[in-house]
Write an enzyme that holds these catalytic residues in place. Sequence first.
Site, PDB file in Angstrom:
ATOM      1  N   GLU A  44      39.382  31.042  42.479  1.00 43.91           N
ATOM      2  CA  GLU A  44      40.621  30.292  41.170  1.00 43.91           C
ATOM      3  C   GLU A  44      41.531  30.459  41.788  1.00 43.91           C
ATOM      4  O   GLU A  44      42.173  31.362  41.910  1.00 43.91           O
ATOM      5  CB  GLU A  44      40.490  30.163  39.793  1.00 43.91           C
ATOM      6  N   THR A  73      45.262  29.688  34.837  1.00 41.54           N
ATOM      7  CA  THR A  73      46.960  29.183  33.825  1.00 41.54           C
ATOM      8  C   THR A  73      46.793  27.847  34.160  1.00 41.54           C
ATOM      9  O   THR A  73      47.436  26.660  33.374  1.00 41.54           O
ATOM     10  CB  THR A  73      48.272  29.521  35.154  1.00 41.54           C
ATOM     11  N   LYS A 133      37.477  33.813  28.860  1.00 44.01           N
ATOM     12  CA  LYS A 133      38.406  34.876  29.204  1.00 44.01           C
ATOM     13  C   LYS A 133      39.068  35.291  28.405  1.00 44.01           C
ATOM     14  O   LYS A 133      39.659  35.046  27.220  1.00 44.01           O
ATOM     15  CB  LYS A 133      39.754  34.189  30.604  1.00 44.01           C
TER      16      LYS A 133
END
Length: 207
Positions: A44, A73, A133
């Site tokens: 990512e 993010t 996460k």
Amino acid sequence: MRYRWEIMSQITEQRVIGIVRTATPVQAVETVRDMLAAGLRVVEVALTTPDALRAIREIAGSVSGDALIGAGTVLDAAAARAAIEAGARFLVSPSLHADVIQTGHRHGVAVIPGVATPTEIVRGLELGADALKLFPASGWSPSWLRDVRAALPQAPLVPTGGISVDSAPDWIAAGAVACGMGSALTSGGPSEASGRVARLLAAIHAR
């Protein structure tokens, strides 16, 4: 085009999500390519990287079909949509946002929002998150994750933040479906990263 279950299958099969956060988009592209060359197939690019969408677009348009490129993010629906349009096939957030999950799923993209408590884990499951996460993992331990999964065995957790090459296998053994790792893998340049990735994957899959 891959379905969400295929995306998650690749992530859980590798058990590692490489995280790239750099000062420039050029550095991001170079770092992702280094990680892919080292053997990772799931990476990512954090949207905190300047012009991150440009980097995602360049990488997604040039890598082989078995590489999975995502965006990290991701904090709102607009960012989710922009990342998807740039080529991201999964979205990761440090926090829990219903609109990011909804936007990702509307476009067939897997979403892994951030959680830090059992209450947030349950809420993420209710919202349909593909995985969760656990962030920052440096505030917890593999034994904590094991205890949480005793009560919530249906929760696919991805500890991220403070995970090292040495500690990642312990998190996997405790029940994590994958670990998110950034500088612990990328520091030191391509040659060091390559050896580190190889050692990590061997250790994880030996469990």
